[in-house]
Design a protein around this motif. Structure first.
Motif, mmCIF file in Angstrom:
data_model
loop_
_atom_site.group_PDB
_atom_site.id
_atom_site.type_symbol
_atom_site.label_atom_id
_atom_site.label_comp_id
_atom_site.label_asym_id
_atom_site.label_seq_id
_atom_site.Cartn_x
_atom_site.Cartn_y
_atom_site.Cartn_z
ATOM 1 N N SER B 6 51.830 41.336 -8.425
ATOM 2 C CA SER B 6 51.085 41.705 -9.560
ATOM 3 C C SER B 6 51.718 43.101 -10.076
ATOM 4 O O SER B 6 52.066 43.376 -11.262
ATOM 5 C CB SER B 6 49.529 42.135 -9.306
ATOM 6 O OG SER B 6 49.644 43.405 -8.497
ATOM 7 N N ARG B 7 52.612 43.792 -8.803
ATOM 8 C CA ARG B 7 53.310 44.929 -9.372
ATOM 9 C C ARG B 7 54.427 44.377 -10.102
ATOM 10 O O ARG B 7 54.734 44.985 -11.087
ATOM 11 C CB ARG B 7 53.799 45.576 -8.247
ATOM 12 C CG ARG B 7 52.552 46.365 -7.720
ATOM 13 C CD ARG B 7 53.127 47.161 -6.502
ATOM 14 N NE ARG B 7 52.099 47.935 -6.042
ATOM 15 C CZ ARG B 7 52.035 48.614 -4.707
ATOM 16 N NH1 ARG B 7 52.797 48.418 -3.814
ATOM 17 N NH2 ARG B 7 51.006 49.638 -4.525
ATOM 18 N N ALA B 8 55.219 43.367 -9.649
ATOM 19 C CA ALA B 8 56.297 42.637 -10.253
ATOM 20 C C ALA B 8 56.065 42.160 -11.652
ATOM 21 O O ALA B 8 56.761 42.482 -12.758
ATOM 22 C CB ALA B 8 57.104 41.420 -9.521
ATOM 23 N N ASN B 9 54.918 41.685 -11.778
ATOM 24 C CA ASN B 9 54.345 41.368 -13.188
ATOM 25 C C ASN B 9 54.218 42.288 -14.187
ATOM 26 O O ASN B 9 54.699 42.185 -15.114
ATOM 27 C CB ASN B 9 53.119 40.294 -12.858
ATOM 28 C CG ASN B 9 52.578 39.887 -14.153
ATOM 29 O OD1 ASN B 9 53.442 39.356 -14.961
ATOM 30 N ND2 ASN B 9 51.407 40.148 -14.377
ATOM 31 N N THR B 10 53.631 43.458 -13.849
ATOM 32 C CA THR B 10 53.445 44.598 -14.483
ATOM 33 C C THR B 10 54.860 45.118 -15.040
ATOM 34 O O THR B 10 55.006 45.547 -16.006
ATOM 35 C CB THR B 10 52.391 45.671 -13.776
ATOM 36 O OG1 THR B 10 51.651 45.047 -13.406
ATOM 37 C CG2 THR B 10 52.131 46.708 -14.780
ATOM 38 N N LEU B 11 55.377 45.331 -13.923
ATOM 39 C CA LEU B 11 56.926 45.843 -14.191
ATOM 40 C C LEU B 11 57.838 45.029 -15.182
ATOM 41 O O LEU B 11 58.631 45.427 -16.124
ATOM 42 C CB LEU B 11 57.761 46.026 -12.921
ATOM 43 C CG LEU B 11 58.980 46.814 -12.945
ATOM 44 C CD1 LEU B 11 58.739 48.142 -13.454
ATOM 45 C CD2 LEU B 11 59.782 46.772 -11.582
ATOM 46 N N PHE B 12 57.791 43.821 -15.158
ATOM 47 C CA PHE B 12 58.131 43.055 -15.954
ATOM 48 C C PHE B 12 57.854 42.932 -17.110
ATOM 49 O O PHE B 12 58.661 42.948 -18.381
ATOM 50 C CB PHE B 12 58.339 41.424 -15.466
ATOM 51 C CG PHE B 12 58.937 40.488 -16.200
ATOM 52 C CD1 PHE B 12 58.222 39.468 -16.902
ATOM 53 C CD2 PHE B 12 60.256 40.269 -16.266
ATOM 54 C CE1 PHE B 12 58.854 38.527 -17.889
ATOM 55 C CE2 PHE B 12 60.759 39.265 -17.033
ATOM 56 C CZ PHE B 12 60.138 38.501 -17.944
ATOM 57 N N ALA B 13 56.438 42.891 -17.492
ATOM 58 C CA ALA B 13 55.907 43.084 -18.608
ATOM 59 C C ALA B 13 56.140 44.324 -19.457
ATOM 60 O O ALA B 13 56.690 44.062 -20.678
ATOM 61 C CB ALA B 13 54.472 42.922 -18.778
ATOM 62 N N PHE B 14 56.269 45.344 -18.746
ATOM 63 C CA PHE B 14 56.546 46.594 -19.267
ATOM 64 C C PHE B 14 58.004 46.739 -19.582
ATOM 65 O O PHE B 14 58.400 47.149 -20.904
ATOM 66 C CB PHE B 14 56.302 47.770 -18.475
ATOM 67 C CG PHE B 14 56.465 49.189 -18.888
ATOM 68 C CD1 PHE B 14 57.419 50.030 -18.276
ATOM 69 C CD2 PHE B 14 55.632 49.704 -19.708
ATOM 70 C CE1 PHE B 14 57.550 51.185 -18.840
ATOM 71 C CE2 PHE B 14 55.992 50.732 -20.450
ATOM 72 C CZ PHE B 14 56.697 51.624 -19.857
ATOM 73 N N THR B 15 58.904 46.237 -18.775
ATOM 74 C CA THR B 15 60.352 46.180 -19.312
ATOM 75 C C THR B 15 60.635 45.455 -20.365
ATOM 76 O O THR B 15 61.643 45.802 -21.328
ATOM 77 C CB THR B 15 61.148 45.716 -18.080
ATOM 78 O OG1 THR B 15 60.829 46.167 -16.787
ATOM 79 C CG2 THR B 15 62.800 45.684 -18.274
ATOM 80 N N ILE B 16 60.080 44.324 -20.768
ATOM 81 C CA ILE B 16 60.307 43.476 -21.527
ATOM 82 C C ILE B 16 59.506 44.219 -23.145
ATOM 83 O O ILE B 16 60.529 44.206 -24.075
ATOM 84 C CB ILE B 16 59.542 42.127 -21.877
ATOM 85 C CG1 ILE B 16 59.897 41.428 -20.431
ATOM 86 C CG2 ILE B 16 59.584 41.250 -22.950
ATOM 87 C CD1 ILE B 16 61.518 40.759 -20.717
ATOM 88 N N THR B 17 58.679 44.813 -22.974
ATOM 89 C CA THR B 17 58.012 45.524 -24.126
ATOM 90 C C THR B 17 59.045 46.541 -24.417
ATOM 91 O O THR B 17 59.253 46.789 -25.644
ATOM 92 C CB THR B 17 56.613 46.218 -23.634
ATOM 93 O OG1 THR B 17 55.915 45.123 -23.051
ATOM 94 C CG2 THR B 17 55.990 46.539 -24.967
#
Lengths: 159, 187
Positions: B6-17
């Protein structure tokens, strides 16, 4: 709530999302006068198009196509559109115009790609001019497009 | 809730944004830039030949042959949103058969970081100057250099440089095969 009501309610929610996306896409087609306003690049062959880039295409009749323009065109009977640059334009007094295109990295023009016996591109075969460009966003779309329904609704792919 | 995924997912989504917002910012920041410039173009020894165009309709068309002298400093054009420039030289002219003719005679890709002060002295055209017909003799042709700004994100702009030049082809064909050098490039 009865299970069928929940099911119908859920289906309607999905239907609203899908039909909204579809209407947005159709409005974009109308606004740009182009049948494929957004294209995703599938191959890195062309000089500045990398895999996954998004191209924005318009097709306004008043926006004449001149030498140097990057255009999207489709050959008769072929499904996949090609994105190349116009290198020759010959326009007659009666308005009839013909074009020759070439990929930037190629040393020969596109006559080998046209139909047998076809020497020039005509205006009807040109889907539009490339106006803008957004890098890498298409990679996400390519992933999404693996869902068959979304692929047909959202975007086409280009070589 | 705090699993690795879930952390990786949040980080990924934030990076893309963040990347998307930055890219849009780059696009917006150069939206009004005009990328104008001045070049000097010279057309040297233009001649006209009358030959069979095997790459086209296999009929005899006019073939224009000339050498180009180009001088340009493109450094002012490169800002943070310019990935490369696609330069192309267009010959534009009018004939009785066609009211508008445009032929690209030469092109070059200049990437950011490469030498941008370019000077060519009497080079051959990169592409053949075929007319769609036989109307190049005595024709007044305008040569103009254009560049296509290829940005990291944003509009694909085509700009015509200041400093186009015109020349007139001679009124007689050249029939001797040794009269001029062959252009390089496509067969």
């Amino acid at each position: 709530m009865h299970w069928s009501r929940k099911l119908i309610s859920r289906l309607l929610r999905y239907a609203i999302v899908i039909s909204t996306l579809l209407m947005l896409w159709k409005s974009l087609i109308l606004a740009t006068n182009c049948s494929q306003p957004i294209l995703v690049v599938l191959s890195g062959g062309y000089s500045f198009h990398n895999l996954g880039d998004l191209l924005f295409v318009t097709n306004y009749p008043a926006d004449s196509i001149r030498a140097g323009d990057v255009v999207v065109f489709r050959i008769e009977g072929r499904f996949i559109p090609i994105v190349h640059r116009v290198i020759r334009v010959h326009e007659r007094e009666d308005g009839y115009v013909k074009f020759l295109t070439k990929g930037d990295g190629n040393s020969v023009d596109d006559r080998g790609l046209y139909s047998v016996g076809q020497l020039w591109l005509e205006r009807e075969q040109i889907v539009g001019k490339v106006k803008g460009y957004f890098p890498y966003l298409g990679l996400f779309i390519i992933l999404l497009s693996n869902l068959p329904l979304l692929d047909r609704l959202l975007l086409r792919v280009v070589t | 809730m705090h699993s690795f995924l879930s952390r990786a997912n949040t980080l990924f989504a934030f990076t893309i944004t963040v990347l998307a917002v930055l890219t849009t910012g780059v696009f917006v920041s150069t939206f009004f830039e005009e990328y104008r410039g001045t070049v000097s173009i010279g057309a040297v020894r233009p001649i006209v030949k009358h030959m069979t165009d095997f790459s086209a309709n296999r009929k005899k068309n006019d073939l224009g042959v000339l050498q180009l002298t180009l001088d340009m400093d493109l450094n002012p054009l490169f800002d943070w949103n310019v990935k490369q420039l696609f330069l192309y030289l267009v010959a534009e002219y009018v004939t009785p058969a066609n009211t508008l003719n445009q032929v690209v005679l030469w092109d070059k890709i200049v990437r950011r970081g490469e030498e941008a002060r370019l000077s060519f002295h009497e080079i051959a055209t990169k592409y053949y100057f075929w007319d769609d017909g036989e109307h190049l003799r005595s024709n007044n042709v305008t040569l103009s250099l254009n560049w296509n700004i290829i940005s990291n994100a944003g509009r694909l702009m085509h700009v015509r440089a200041n400093g186009s030049t015109s020349f007139v082809f001679p009124d007689q064909y050249i029939t001797s095969r040794t009269a001029s050098p062959k252009p390089s490039g496509q067969q």
